[in-house]
Design a protein around this motif. Structure first.
Motif, PDB file in Angstrom:
ATOM      1  N   ASN A 157      36.649  -2.218  49.114  1.00  0.00           N
ATOM      2  CA  ASN A 157      36.700  -1.057  48.210  1.00  0.00           C
ATOM      3  C   ASN A 157      37.531  -1.316  46.955  1.00  0.00           C
ATOM      4  OD1 ASN A 157      35.095   0.544  50.002  1.00  0.00           O
ATOM      5  ND2 ASN A 157      36.925   0.831  51.264  1.00  0.00           N
ATOM      6  N   ARG A 158      37.612  -2.569  46.551  1.00  0.00           N
ATOM      7  CA  ARG A 158      38.293  -2.943  45.302  1.00  0.00           C
ATOM      8  C   ARG A 158      37.311  -3.610  44.333  1.00  0.00           C
ATOM      9  NH1 ARG A 158      44.184  -5.400  47.067  1.00  0.00           N
ATOM     10  NH2 ARG A 158      44.521  -4.032  48.842  1.00  0.00           N
ATOM     11  N   HIS A 159      36.045  -3.611  44.674  1.00  0.00           N
ATOM     12  CA  HIS A 159      34.965  -4.204  43.868  1.00  0.00           C
ATOM     13  C   HIS A 159      35.033  -5.731  43.817  1.00  0.00           C
ATOM     14  CE1 HIS A 159      33.762  -0.196  42.763  1.00  0.00           C
ATOM     15  NE2 HIS A 159      34.982   0.054  42.363  1.00  0.00           N
ATOM     16  N   ILE A 160      35.758  -6.343  44.732  1.00  0.00           N
ATOM     17  CA  ILE A 160      35.860  -7.803  44.750  1.00  0.00           C
ATOM     18  C   ILE A 160      34.502  -8.420  45.084  1.00  0.00           C
ATOM     19  CG2 ILE A 160      36.932  -9.786  45.906  1.00  0.00           C
ATOM     20  CD1 ILE A 160      39.447  -7.904  46.250  1.00  0.00           C
ATOM     21  N   GLY A 161      33.832  -7.892  46.094  1.00  0.00           N
ATOM     22  CA  GLY A 161      32.514  -8.403  46.462  1.00  0.00           C
ATOM     23  C   GLY A 161      31.525  -8.284  45.322  1.00  0.00           C
ATOM     24  N   ARG A 162      31.594  -7.183  44.614  1.00  0.00           N
ATOM     25  CA  ARG A 162      30.704  -6.953  43.467  1.00  0.00           C
ATOM     26  C   ARG A 162      30.966  -7.971  42.353  1.00  0.00           C
ATOM     27  NH1 ARG A 162      27.798  -2.828  41.018  1.00  0.00           N
ATOM     28  NH2 ARG A 162      28.069  -2.733  38.768  1.00  0.00           N
ATOM     29  N   ILE A 163      32.237  -8.196  42.052  1.00  0.00           N
ATOM     30  CA  ILE A 163      32.622  -9.132  40.992  1.00  0.00           C
ATOM     31  C   ILE A 163      32.180 -10.556  41.344  1.00  0.00           C
ATOM     32  CG2 ILE A 163      34.613 -10.207  39.847  1.00  0.00           C
ATOM     33  CD1 ILE A 163      35.988  -7.362  40.153  1.00  0.00           C
ATOM     34  N   VAL A 164      32.410 -10.954  42.585  1.00  0.00           N
ATOM     35  CA  VAL A 164      32.018 -12.296  43.025  1.00  0.00           C
ATOM     36  C   VAL A 164      30.496 -12.428  43.012  1.00  0.00           C
ATOM     37  CG1 VAL A 164      32.007 -13.889  44.999  1.00  0.00           C
ATOM     38  CG2 VAL A 164      34.125 -12.690  44.356  1.00  0.00           C
ATOM     39  N   THR A 165      29.795 -11.414  43.469  1.00  0.00           N
ATOM     40  CA  THR A 165      28.329 -11.456  43.488  1.00  0.00           C
ATOM     41  C   THR A 165      27.768 -11.536  42.075  1.00  0.00           C
ATOM     42  OG1 THR A 165      28.279 -10.298  45.604  1.00  0.00           O
ATOM     43  CG2 THR A 165      26.244 -10.256  44.287  1.00  0.00           C
ATOM     44  N   LYS A 166      28.376 -10.832  41.127  1.00  0.00           N
ATOM     45  CA  LYS A 166      27.929 -10.927  39.733  1.00  0.00           C
ATOM     46  C   LYS A 166      28.053 -12.367  39.225  1.00  0.00           C
ATOM     47  CE  LYS A 166      28.780  -7.471  36.819  1.00  0.00           C
ATOM     48  NZ  LYS A 166      29.499  -6.414  36.102  1.00  0.00           N
ATOM     49  N   TYR A 167      29.121 -13.054  39.629  1.00  0.00           N
ATOM     50  CA  TYR A 167      29.259 -14.454  39.233  1.00  0.00           C
ATOM     51  C   TYR A 167      28.111 -15.290  39.810  1.00  0.00           C
ATOM     52  CZ  TYR A 167      30.499 -19.311  39.252  1.00  0.00           C
ATOM     53  OH  TYR A 167      30.434 -20.678  39.110  1.00  0.00           O
ATOM     54  N   PHE A 168      27.761 -15.060  41.079  1.00  0.00           N
ATOM     55  CA  PHE A 168      26.699 -15.854  41.693  1.00  0.00           C
ATOM     56  C   PHE A 168      25.318 -15.495  41.157  1.00  0.00           C
ATOM     57  CE2 PHE A 168      30.052 -17.180  44.505  1.00  0.00           C
ATOM     58  CZ  PHE A 168      29.753 -18.535  44.638  1.00  0.00           C
ATOM     59  N   ILE A 169      25.140 -14.291  40.657  1.00  0.00           N
ATOM     60  CA  ILE A 169      23.903 -13.955  39.944  1.00  0.00           C
ATOM     61  C   ILE A 169      23.831 -14.808  38.675  1.00  0.00           C
ATOM     62  CG2 ILE A 169      22.715 -12.144  38.621  1.00  0.00           C
ATOM     63  CD1 ILE A 169      23.908 -10.137  40.729  1.00  0.00           C
ATOM     64  N   TYR A 170      24.935 -14.858  37.953  1.00  0.00           N
ATOM     65  CA  TYR A 170      25.026 -15.698  36.752  1.00  0.00           C
ATOM     66  C   TYR A 170      24.758 -17.167  37.109  1.00  0.00           C
ATOM     67  CZ  TYR A 170      27.482 -18.765  33.512  1.00  0.00           C
ATOM     68  OH  TYR A 170      27.814 -19.812  32.685  1.00  0.00           O
ATOM     69  N   LYS A 171      25.401 -17.657  38.162  1.00  0.00           N
ATOM     70  CA  LYS A 171      25.256 -19.054  38.584  1.00  0.00           C
ATOM     71  C   LYS A 171      23.802 -19.357  38.957  1.00  0.00           C
ATOM     72  CE  LYS A 171      26.924 -23.037  40.211  1.00  0.00           C
ATOM     73  NZ  LYS A 171      27.447 -24.069  39.323  1.00  0.00           N
ATOM     74  N   SER A 172      23.161 -18.433  39.671  1.00  0.00           N
ATOM     75  CA  SER A 172      21.759 -18.621  40.076  1.00  0.00           C
ATOM     76  C   SER A 172      20.843 -18.658  38.859  1.00  0.00           C
ATOM     77  CB  SER A 172      21.332 -17.506  41.031  1.00  0.00           C
ATOM     78  OG  SER A 172      22.061 -17.594  42.234  1.00  0.00           O
TER      79      SER A 172
END
Length: 195
Positions: free
Chosen positions: A124-139
């Motif tokens: 509930n700190r948006h950490i998963g969201r932030i990390v996932t956004k990076y992997f969207i960029y990486k993909s």
């Protein structure tokens, strides 16, 4: 196509995850640490860390990960990490609170799957969201057409909400879960080939 079958019991998971597979298309150069923002950094997997026991030996967390309340032994976690590291990009998620750094989760991106685990104390700190956004960029950067999450269980509303907010959509129904996918931008190479 190999995908994560998180519904299996831990022993079945280890057996499936260690089967032979052709070489991954990922660049197997040693990954570097990735600083996502001032608080979050990705640290390439090097060895199993003790923090992992907390996530994979919590029955409630495991219900969201594999669909049943079980726990993984240290050996099963090591086998899982070994397989993931050989078949994709595996990182620990490091969090800096302004005073000290600590490992709070892990994330794995394969050709046909994406998985992320965050310590309950840091949800509930948006950490998963932030990390996932990076992997969207990486993909996108490596020319993928999709990023796929093989299984999000029907009761895991927090994960469903996070992934749908990032434009993932359910595309395949399983017994107690859905597989989610996000369409990515076509790479320059793909655009040139279509002309």
């Amino acid at each position: 196509m190999t995908s994560a079958k998180w519904r299996t019991l831990a022993t079945d998971l280890v057996r499936k995850r260690t089967r032979h597979k052709s070489e991954s298309s990922f660049n197997r150069n040693t990954p570097k640490k990735v600083r996502i923002n001032q608080n979050i950094r990705l640290v390439p997997f090097d060895k199993m860390r003790e923090e992992s026991l907390k996530w994979y030996q919590d029955p409630e967390s495991m219900r969201n990960i594999v669909g049943v309340k079980i726990i993984y032994t240290k050996e099963q976690i090591q086998e899982m990490y070994k397989w993931q590291n050989e078949h994709g990009l595996l990182y620990y998620i490091e969090y800096y609170n302004g005073f000290h750094k600590q490992i709070i989760g892990d994330v794995w991106l394969a050709e046909d799957d994406y998985a992320i685990v965050i310590d309950q104390a840091f949800r509930n700190r948006h950490i998963g969201r932030i990390v996932t956004k990076y992997f969207i960029y990486k993909s996108n950067k490596i020319g993928r057409e999709f990023i796929t999450v093989s299984e999000i269980f029907n009761w895991n509303k927090a994960s469903q909400k996070m992934f749908t907010s990032l434009n993932f959509y359910p595309f395949k129904e399983n017994k107690d879960s859905w597989s989610y996918r996000r369409q990515l931008k076509r790479s320059q190479k793909g655009k040139e080939n279509s002309k």
